[in-house]
Every structure is written in structure tokens, then in C-alpha cells.
Design a protein around this motif. Structure first.
Motif, short mmCIF file in Angstrom:
data_model
loop_
_atom_site.label_atom_id
_atom_site.label_comp_id
_atom_site.label_asym_id
_atom_site.label_seq_id
_atom_site.Cartn_x
_atom_site.Cartn_y
_atom_site.Cartn_z
N PRO A 75 0.82 -1.23 0.00
CA PRO A 75 0.00 0.00 0.00
C PRO A 75 0.85 1.28 0.00
O PRO A 75 0.43 2.30 -0.55
N VAL A 76 2.04 1.21 0.59
CA VAL A 76 2.94 2.36 0.58
C VAL A 76 3.35 2.66 -0.86
O VAL A 76 3.28 3.81 -1.32
N ILE A 77 3.75 1.63 -1.57
CA ILE A 77 4.17 1.78 -2.97
C ILE A 77 3.00 2.26 -3.82
O ILE A 77 3.16 3.17 -4.65
N ALA A 78 1.83 1.69 -3.63
CA ALA A 78 0.65 2.08 -4.41
C ALA A 78 0.34 3.57 -4.22
O ALA A 78 0.06 4.28 -5.18
N ALA A 79 0.41 4.03 -2.97
CA ALA A 79 0.12 5.44 -2.70
C ALA A 79 1.15 6.37 -3.35
O ALA A 79 0.81 7.42 -3.89
N LEU A 80 2.42 5.95 -3.31
CA LEU A 80 3.47 6.77 -3.91
C LEU A 80 3.35 6.80 -5.43
O LEU A 80 3.60 7.83 -6.06
N GLU A 81 2.96 5.65 -6.03
CA GLU A 81 2.74 5.62 -7.49
C GLU A 81 1.56 6.50 -7.85
O GLU A 81 1.63 7.27 -8.82
N GLU A 82 0.49 6.41 -7.07
CA GLU A 82 -0.70 7.21 -7.34
C GLU A 82 -0.40 8.70 -7.24
O GLU A 82 -0.94 9.51 -8.00
N ALA A 83 0.50 9.07 -6.31
CA ALA A 83 0.88 10.48 -6.14
C ALA A 83 1.87 10.94 -7.20
O ALA A 83 2.21 12.12 -7.26
N GLY A 84 2.34 10.01 -8.05
CA GLY A 84 3.28 10.37 -9.10
C GLY A 84 4.71 10.57 -8.60
O GLY A 84 5.51 11.21 -9.27
N LEU A 85 5.02 9.98 -7.43
CA LEU A 85 6.35 10.16 -6.87
C LEU A 85 7.31 9.02 -7.22
O LEU A 85 8.52 9.22 -7.22
N ILE A 86 6.75 7.83 -7.51
CA ILE A 86 7.58 6.73 -7.98
C ILE A 86 6.92 6.10 -9.19
O ILE A 86 5.71 6.25 -9.41
N LYS A 87 7.74 5.39 -9.98
CA LYS A 87 7.22 4.68 -11.15
C LYS A 87 7.85 3.30 -11.16
O LYS A 87 8.93 3.08 -10.63
N GLY A 88 7.15 2.38 -11.76
CA GLY A 88 7.66 1.02 -11.89
C GLY A 88 7.81 0.63 -13.34
O GLY A 88 6.93 0.91 -14.16
N LEU A 89 8.94 -0.01 -13.65
CA LEU A 89 9.19 -0.52 -14.99
C LEU A 89 9.58 -1.99 -14.88
O LEU A 89 10.19 -2.39 -13.88
N PRO A 90 9.26 -2.79 -15.89
CA PRO A 90 9.64 -4.21 -15.83
C PRO A 90 11.16 -4.37 -15.70
O PRO A 90 11.91 -3.64 -16.35
N ASP A 91 11.55 -5.32 -14.89
CA ASP A 91 12.97 -5.63 -14.72
C ASP A 91 13.46 -6.27 -16.02
O ASP A 91 12.93 -7.29 -16.44
N PRO A 92 14.49 -5.69 -16.67
CA PRO A 92 14.97 -6.27 -17.92
C PRO A 92 15.54 -7.68 -17.75
O PRO A 92 15.48 -8.49 -18.67
N ALA A 93 16.03 -7.99 -16.56
CA ALA A 93 16.60 -9.31 -16.30
C ALA A 93 15.53 -10.34 -15.93
O ALA A 93 15.71 -11.53 -16.14
N ASP A 94 14.42 -9.88 -15.36
CA ASP A 94 13.34 -10.76 -14.93
C ASP A 94 12.03 -10.02 -15.09
O ASP A 94 11.62 -9.25 -14.21
N GLY A 95 11.37 -10.21 -16.21
CA GLY A 95 10.14 -9.49 -16.53
C GLY A 95 9.01 -9.67 -15.54
O GLY A 95 8.05 -8.92 -15.55
N CYS A 106 9.31 13.79 -8.35
CA CYS A 106 9.73 13.51 -6.98
C CYS A 106 11.12 14.07 -6.73
O CYS A 106 11.37 14.68 -5.68
N ARG A 107 12.02 13.86 -7.66
CA ARG A 107 13.39 14.38 -7.48
C ARG A 107 13.39 15.90 -7.31
O ARG A 107 14.09 16.44 -6.46
N LYS A 108 12.57 16.56 -8.10
CA LYS A 108 12.47 18.03 -7.99
C LYS A 108 11.89 18.41 -6.64
O LYS A 108 12.36 19.33 -5.98
N TRP A 109 10.87 17.69 -6.19
CA TRP A 109 10.23 17.95 -4.90
C TRP A 109 11.22 17.76 -3.76
O TRP A 109 11.28 18.57 -2.83
N VAL A 110 12.04 16.70 -3.83
CA VAL A 110 13.04 16.43 -2.80
C VAL A 110 14.07 17.56 -2.77
O VAL A 110 14.42 18.07 -1.70
N GLU A 111 14.54 17.97 -3.94
CA GLU A 111 15.52 19.06 -4.02
C GLU A 111 14.94 20.36 -3.46
O GLU A 111 15.62 21.08 -2.72
#
Length: 150
Positions: A75-95, A106-111
Motif C-alpha cells: 500500500p505504501v508503494i501504491a500510494a506513492l505511485e498514485e501520487a506520481g512520486l515513484i514509477k515502476g518498470l519491468p525488470d529487464p533481467a526478470d520481466g 519527486c526528485r524536484k520535490w526532494v531538491e
């Protein structure tokens, strides 16, 4: 006589430790107020800081690093994705796995948050402490550094 003196030194160190913990906690809260963390929970902030510090990670890797169960971090990850602060991409080594990372937003917000905290603390030091007091604080910071450096 030596025992009484040792006891007094211990009591003074104990009182100093208590004062330091309280004061540093208050400073941390004041700095957090300057960053405008908003409605993020401590767990969400911790995950963002971990991704910033350690780089992209899987949900299970984050859970391990944060000392959480994978079900608890979802749920922590889901909330952060919904807020646009993190994104998930398939692992190239293990889809089957998803690699999570901070978004540019997020990087701009942190800075911006860091800059706001730095500006507040700089202004506060200049407004409330004389140059001589700032020099004393510099010396105290060196002593504090000795407490935490290995």
C-alpha cells in the motif's frame, strides 16, 4: 569522594543526553515543517529516501531494506505511485519483477524540500545567533560529529 564525583559527572552527562535528544527532535520537526512533506506517512517518506539514496529497487528489496513484510509495503508503494512520486518498470533481467524508481517530479520535490530546509536554517542562524555564537555552534557541531562518526 571519587564515587560522588563520578556520580555527578554521570548525572550531568545523562541530563545533557536528554536535552540533546529533545532538542534534536524539535529541530528535526522544524526542518520537516519547512519541507512541506504534506500528507506523506513516515513509511512513505522512508521509502522515497531509500530509493533516492540506494537507487531503483524491487518491492521485495524495499521491504527487506525497510524491515517490512512485502504485504505491508504494497500500500505504501501504491500510494506513492498514485501520487506520481515513484514509477515502476519491468525488470529487464526478470520481466516478472518491477523495478521502482523516483520520478523526475519527486526528485524536484526532494531538491526543493532540501533547499527550503537549508534556507530556513541559514536564515534562522543569521537572525538569532551572533557571529560569535555561530562560531560556538560550529565547535559544538564538531563535538556532535565525534559522537556519531565511527
Amino acid at each position: 569522594m571519587a564515587n560522588a564525583q563520578n556520580e555527578q559527572q554521570f548525572m550531568q552527562a545523562s541530563a545533557l543526553a536528554q536535552d540533546l535528544r529533545a532538542l534534536l527532535g524539535k529541530l528535526k520537526r522544524r526542518l520537516r515543517e519547512q519541507a512541506h512533506v504534506g500528507d506523506l506517512t513516515p513509511s512513505q517518506v522512508s521509502v522515497l529516501l531509500r530509493l533516492e539514496k540506494d537507487g531503483p529497487a524491487t518491492a521485495s528489496g524495499l521491504a527487506r531494506a525497510e524491515g517490512m513484510r512485502p504485504q505491508s509495503i504494497a500500500p505504501v508503494i501504491a500510494a506513492l505511485e498514485e501520487a506520481g512520486l515513484i514509477k515502476g518498470l519491468p525488470d529487464p533481467a526478470d520481466g516478472r519483477q518491477t523495478i521502482l524508481s523516483l520520478t523526475d517530479t519527486c526528485r524536484k520535490w526532494v531538491e526543493e524540500g532540501r533547499a527550503a530546509r537549508q534556507d530556513w536554517l541559514t536564515r534562522t542562524l543569521q537572525e538569532r545567533l551572533s557571529p560569535q555564537e555561530q562560531e560556538k555552534l560550529t565547535e559544538a557541531v564538531e563535538l556532535l560529529r565525534r559522537l556519531v562518526d565511527d
